[in-house]
Design an enzyme around this catalytic site. Structure first.
Site, short mmCIF file in Angstrom:
data_model
loop_
_atom_site.label_atom_id
_atom_site.label_comp_id
_atom_site.label_asym_id
_atom_site.label_seq_id
_atom_site.Cartn_x
_atom_site.Cartn_y
_atom_site.Cartn_z
N GLU A 62 4.72 -10.49 15.63
CA GLU A 62 4.18 -10.97 16.91
C GLU A 62 4.67 -12.39 17.16
O GLU A 62 5.16 -12.72 18.24
CB GLU A 62 2.64 -10.91 16.85
N ARG A 99 0.82 -1.22 0.00
CA ARG A 99 0.00 0.00 0.00
C ARG A 99 0.85 1.26 0.00
O ARG A 99 0.37 2.33 -0.39
CB ARG A 99 -1.00 -0.01 1.17
#
Lengths: 171, 171
Positions: free
Chosen positions: A96, A59
């Protein structure tokens, strides 16, 4: 205060339960909001001397090239692994769970180049920090990190200490 | 004749042996070539009335949004599977071995919208044809396919019969 927020769609439980995803496609498809967003990104950057704008896949490619055109810089894509065809610098960063990697062509940034880094969202700052290390490897100097959206409670700024950071919308 | 070709790097045996990959990153990083390319894309499109510009993931996102800004249209990303957060139209297309899928938000294109479709390369035309079907599902009308590069011997045009097709460089 920006009023761009009204054009952003919140999608609950995406990409997983408990996450409220900020969807910029509803802003992009509106020709007026698209222009207004560009204008605000440009306002933040127009005073800078910039040789290269980096857009982070994927993006960050959207307004990244547009910003490069506006400020008469070259455009450099930083990509996910094995997408760039020539020799690259590689930089791992923490997710994560596990690690991911970003790559940039070794000839993309010249020593001493002033660089603006653009992405759509600043969240934990892991990808932005990885890009700062890629630019360092190439001998460039980052003059601004430019984001559409920042999620302050994830504290991405703590990973970008000492850099100028601009974001249009904070959640 | 365009002289943009000089800025494109050919990488032999990428992504696999026998393929000569056309690398546009050497064009993008050059501020003058970046402007010149934009100018030529815009020359091809400026006479059109366009409501939405579609950019195909991910290199089509680069000049796609820039073109949308230039012609005062909205920008719509067509993406690989499971990247768009809201409800989508899906379209499969044929690869050399197997199939792949593209997705577009169902609310991205309104019935009757005039659409310009941009990507970096027209090769076999499989992805471009898939996008034409997505736009059809949404009730839009494609007024131009706009590419940086076309590889005529792969005959992508045969899949886009009846559409206006523009490309800046042919190999």
């Amino acid at each position: 205060m920006s009023n761009l927020e009204q054009y952003i769609r919140t999608v609950n439980d995406y990409p997983k339960k408990g996450i409220s995803f900020k969807d910029i496609t509803t802003l992009l498809k509106d020709a007026n909001a698209l222009q207004l967003t560009g204008k605000e990104l440009f306002e933040n950057a127009k005073h800078l001397q910039v040789d290269k704008v980096i857009g982070i896949e994927s993006r960050g490619f959207m307004y990244g090239l547009w910003l490069a055109m506006q400020i008469n810089a070259g455009f450099v894509p930083v990509r996910k692994p094995n997408k760039l065809p020539s020799e690259v610098f590689r930089q791992e960063y923490q997710l994560e769970y596990g690690v991911d990697t970003l790559e940039m062509h070794v000839d993309a940034i010249q020593k001493g180049d002033k660089v603006l880094v653009h992405d759509d969202v600043l969240a934990t700052g892991g990808t932005a920090e990885a890009v700062s290390k890629l630019v360092e490897k190439a001998g460039g100097e980052i003059v601004q990190f430019s984001f559409l959206i920042e999620i302050p409670f994830l504290n991405g700024r703590s990973k970008l200490d000492g850099y100028e950071i601009k974001s249009l919308i904070q959640y």
